[in-house]
Design a protein around this motif. Structure first.
Motif, PDB file in Angstrom:
ATOM      1  N   LEU A  66     -28.825 -65.915   8.285  1.00 23.57           N
ATOM      2  CA  LEU A  66     -27.548 -66.332   8.846  1.00 23.57           C
ATOM      3  C   LEU A  66     -26.251 -65.662   8.424  1.00 23.57           C
ATOM      4  O   LEU A  66     -25.452 -65.332   8.963  1.00 23.57           O
ATOM      5  CB  LEU A  66     -27.201 -68.073   8.843  1.00 23.57           C
ATOM      6  N   ILE A  67     -26.021 -65.540   6.966  1.00 27.70           N
ATOM      7  CA  ILE A  67     -25.028 -64.948   6.383  1.00 27.70           C
ATOM      8  C   ILE A  67     -24.853 -63.617   6.946  1.00 27.70           C
ATOM      9  O   ILE A  67     -23.966 -63.144   7.249  1.00 27.70           O
ATOM     10  CB  ILE A  67     -25.184 -65.062   4.991  1.00 27.70           C
ATOM     11  N   GLU A  68     -26.005 -63.024   6.848  1.00 28.00           N
ATOM     12  CA  GLU A  68     -25.965 -61.464   7.374  1.00 28.00           C
ATOM     13  C   GLU A  68     -25.659 -61.199   8.674  1.00 28.00           C
ATOM     14  O   GLU A  68     -24.828 -60.427   9.098  1.00 28.00           O
ATOM     15  CB  GLU A  68     -27.371 -60.632   6.877  1.00 28.00           C
ATOM     16  N   GLN A  69     -26.137 -62.174   9.582  1.00 26.81           N
ATOM     17  CA  GLN A  69     -25.737 -62.074  10.908  1.00 26.81           C
ATOM     18  C   GLN A  69     -24.368 -62.181  11.260  1.00 26.81           C
ATOM     19  O   GLN A  69     -23.709 -61.546  12.006  1.00 26.81           O
ATOM     20  CB  GLN A  69     -26.657 -63.050  11.927  1.00 26.81           C
ATOM     21  N   ILE A  70     -23.860 -63.475  10.516  1.00 23.89           N
ATOM     22  CA  ILE A  70     -22.406 -63.646  10.718  1.00 23.89           C
ATOM     23  C   ILE A  70     -21.341 -62.446  10.171  1.00 23.89           C
ATOM     24  O   ILE A  70     -20.505 -62.181  10.672  1.00 23.89           O
ATOM     25  CB  ILE A  70     -22.135 -64.912   9.834  1.00 23.89           C
ATOM     26  N   LYS A  71     -22.002 -61.758   9.112  1.00 23.89           N
ATOM     27  CA  LYS A  71     -21.107 -60.738   8.781  1.00 23.89           C
ATOM     28  C   LYS A  71     -21.283 -59.478   9.729  1.00 23.89           C
ATOM     29  O   LYS A  71     -20.054 -58.710   9.949  1.00 23.89           O
ATOM     30  CB  LYS A  71     -21.660 -60.292   7.537  1.00 23.89           C
ATOM     31  N   ASN A  72     -22.422 -59.109  10.370  1.00 28.54           N
ATOM     32  CA  ASN A  72     -22.474 -58.108  11.201  1.00 28.54           C
ATOM     33  C   ASN A  72     -21.567 -58.485  12.653  1.00 28.54           C
ATOM     34  O   ASN A  72     -20.689 -57.610  12.929  1.00 28.54           O
ATOM     35  CB  ASN A  72     -23.719 -57.839  11.797  1.00 28.54           C
TER      36      ASN A  72
END
Length: 595
Positions: free
Chosen positions: A226-232
């Protein structure tokens, strides 16, 4: 066969995302396309085997224009704006309701997040629109639903639901939730769409660490994903988009680029918050570049009848204040934010315009100077800084209109172009029509006291048209101030000589620079007048006939008007072709009506 100027431009188109506009010999936009790489995409039209439709398009391509944007999302949005503006002949129709989606945070007491294509400001705050296909925007929407505990139901029920149990809703159905309790979440959403997801990421990182400590590695992995998706997603949001702005103001953004003694100027015009027009020009610099740009903007807006509310341009504060005072609307020097970003893109487009038009401008300037010098000698005139050219267009004497184009120092200035509908219903001759439009144009100039009078008037025709113009000028006491000449044609309808007020004629050498210069002027004014006539004609006779067909609504008529210039073209179209734009039974009724 690609023309030399088009080939020159194509070789200098940048390898950047943007929108390209193919134009025909009349300067009409016949196709609008988007590209991740403008250079590669525009060259594909000429390098690859072509299907029937593309081959037909390529046959009519004479020129290209382009607007560089920052990412694919912006190119998709700008393409949609320009297709709706120009209705290019070779573009597939954008279907009604095919606008790009937004994410809406409603302004209700207990707000909701909605995924919608329906933009109505009264409903709440909109984020978007989102056009890029790199990530599924609906997945982003579902991600936000999980992260923020806004209510999910359309109507508040009496009992709690699963969303409350899993922590995805504050539960206004069973709890007394105050509006202030949503404020923190609303700020986080604003930050997220501005590219700053720190608070959301920090919260998820805390959950991920707790899950890892409890050896719940699957839950920890979900939070990391989720963190990676949010950053992207948030990185894309930080770029935002500068094609469709929030609000409905009319604004201009001016960028420029200086090379040698030339300045390329690009004006982005936003109409009701949407980027719709790019005006561009190269001008010579004879003194300080700020002074040149200041003079240009004064002239540009002084003669414009569609002024923006604001204009953003990178000039000194002193010049900004002067421009605001002189033009009557606000000039602003953007320091940061979205308008600064748009200004930087306008400057990039000015640089690209300079690169693709530098040599073309130099060659045109040299030819124009040569033609000007020759024309000055022929006319015994020292000053030809402003020339007005008139032409009449009609069909069998009906629906008569006129067009006027203007040249400043040998360059067409479209801000000075004018269209005329002939008011005198008894004006059955070119003499009467020319007399009317000349008198109207310069009576207005006298009354307003704004624009300068031309140094020369050129009419498309011979002594009859010259006499009509001279009579109108005489009645305004301008006949001794403004000379008039005519461009006369031979028996083969080819321009062959200059005609003067004293009946003198000079046959033109068809290989001379002055002949080519005058021929170009004649073609431009004819194109302008005939396009206005077609516009008026198809919106009168053509539209009246279509209105008589039962079941054919306004929206469908407008689609047909965008793709067919006249009744003859509709008659030629098959029922199958017409069915692309209207229902098949309506297409049959159209064919029956016209036949």
């Amino acid at each position: 066969m690609i023309g030399q100027q088009l080939e020159f431009k194509l070789e200098r188109i940048p390898k950047k995302p943007g929108v390209y506009l193919w134009k025909n010999k009349y300067g009409q936009v016949i196709y609008v396309g988007k590209a991740k790489n403008l250079f590669n995409r525009t060259h594909q039209y000429f390098d690859r085997p072509k299907d029937g439709k593309t081959s037909l398009l390529v046959e009519h391509i004479v020129d290209v224009d382009f607007i560089v944007v920052r990412n694919e999302n912006e190119s998709l949005l700008l393409e949609a704006n320009l297709i709706r503006k120009y209705h290019p002949k070779y573009n597939i129709l954008l279907k009604d309701g095919s606008s790009y989606p937004y994410i809406l945070l409603t302004n209700e007491l207990h707000p909701r997040l909605l995924y919608t294509r329906d933009y109505k400001k009264v409903k709440g705050k909109y984020y978007g629109p989102f056009a890029t296909t790199k990530s599924n925007r609906y997945d982003t929407y579902n991600l936000l639903l999980k992260l923020f505990p806004f209510r999910k139901c359309n109507y508040i029920p009496r009992n709690k639901c699963l969303y409350y149990d899993v922590g995805q809703c504050l539960g206004p159905c069973i709890n007394n939730i105050k509006s202030q309790q949503y404020d923190g979440y609303i700020k986080q959403i604003d930050s997220f769409f501005k590219g700053d997801p720190k608070k959301i990421v920090n919260g998820l990182r805390t959950l991920e660490q707790k899950a890892a400590q409890n050896l719940n590695y699957e839950e920890a992995k979900r939070n990391l994903d989720l963190i990676e998706q949010i950053k992207n997603v948030s990185k894309e949001m930080s770029l935002s988009q500068t094609v469709n702005l929030r609000g409905s103001q009319n604004e201009d953004i001016v960028g420029y680029h200086v090379q040698d003694n030339l300045m390329a100027i690009v004006v982005f015009s936003y109409v009701n918050g949407k980027l719709l027009t790019k005006h561009q020009q190269i001008t010579e610099i004879f003194n300080d570049y700020e002074e040149v740009l200041n003079d240009y903007l004064i002239q540009y807006y002084y003669k414009s009848y569609n002024l923006p509310k604001k204009c953003y341009v990178n000039l000194s504060n002193v010049v900004i204040k002067q421009l605001t005072k002189l033009n009557g609307f606000k000039f602003i020097k953007p320091i940061s934010g979205k308008h600064k970003s748009i200004l930087q893109n306008a400057a990039l487009n000015a640089k690209n315009y300079m690169q693709t038009n530098y040599l073309i401008y130099k060659q045109h300037k040299a030819k124009t100077d040569e033609a000007f010098n020759e024309l000055r000698k022929i006319l015994s005139l020292d000053n030809l800084s402003l020339i007005n050219v008139f032409d009449i267009s009609n069909l069998f004497g009906d629906d008569k209109v006129a067009g006027m184009v203007a040249l400043e120092d040998g360059v067409f200035n479209k801000n000075l172009y004018r269209k005329f509908i002939i008011n005198d219903l008894d004006a059955n001759s070119d003499y009467a029509a020319i007399y009317e439009v000349i008198k109207r144009q310069y009576a207005r100039t006298i009354k307003e006291g704004r624009a300068a009078f031309p140094n020369l008037i050129i009419v498309d025709g011979g002594l009859i048209q010259i006499n009509a113009a001279t009579k109108a000028l005489h009645e305004l006491n301008l006949d001794r101030i403004i000379p008039v000449i005519g461009l006369s044609k031979d028996n083969h309808h080819k321009t062959n000589c200059l005609v003067f007020q004293n009946k003198k004629q000079i046959t033109l050498d068809k290989h001379s620079s002055v002949y080519l210069f005058l021929l170009n002027i004649q073609e431009e004014v004819h194109r302008y007048a005939i396009n206005f006539f077609r516009e008026k004609y198809k919106n009168s006779t053509f539209k009246t006939m279509l209105n008589e067909i039962p079941g054919l609504g306004v929206a469908s008529i407008n689609k047909l008007l965008s793709h067919y210039d006249n009744i003859a073209n509709i008659k030629k179209a098959s029922i199958s072709e017409l069915s692309q734009y209207v229902k098949e039974n309506i297409a049959r009724l159209i064919k029956e009506k016209l036949n």
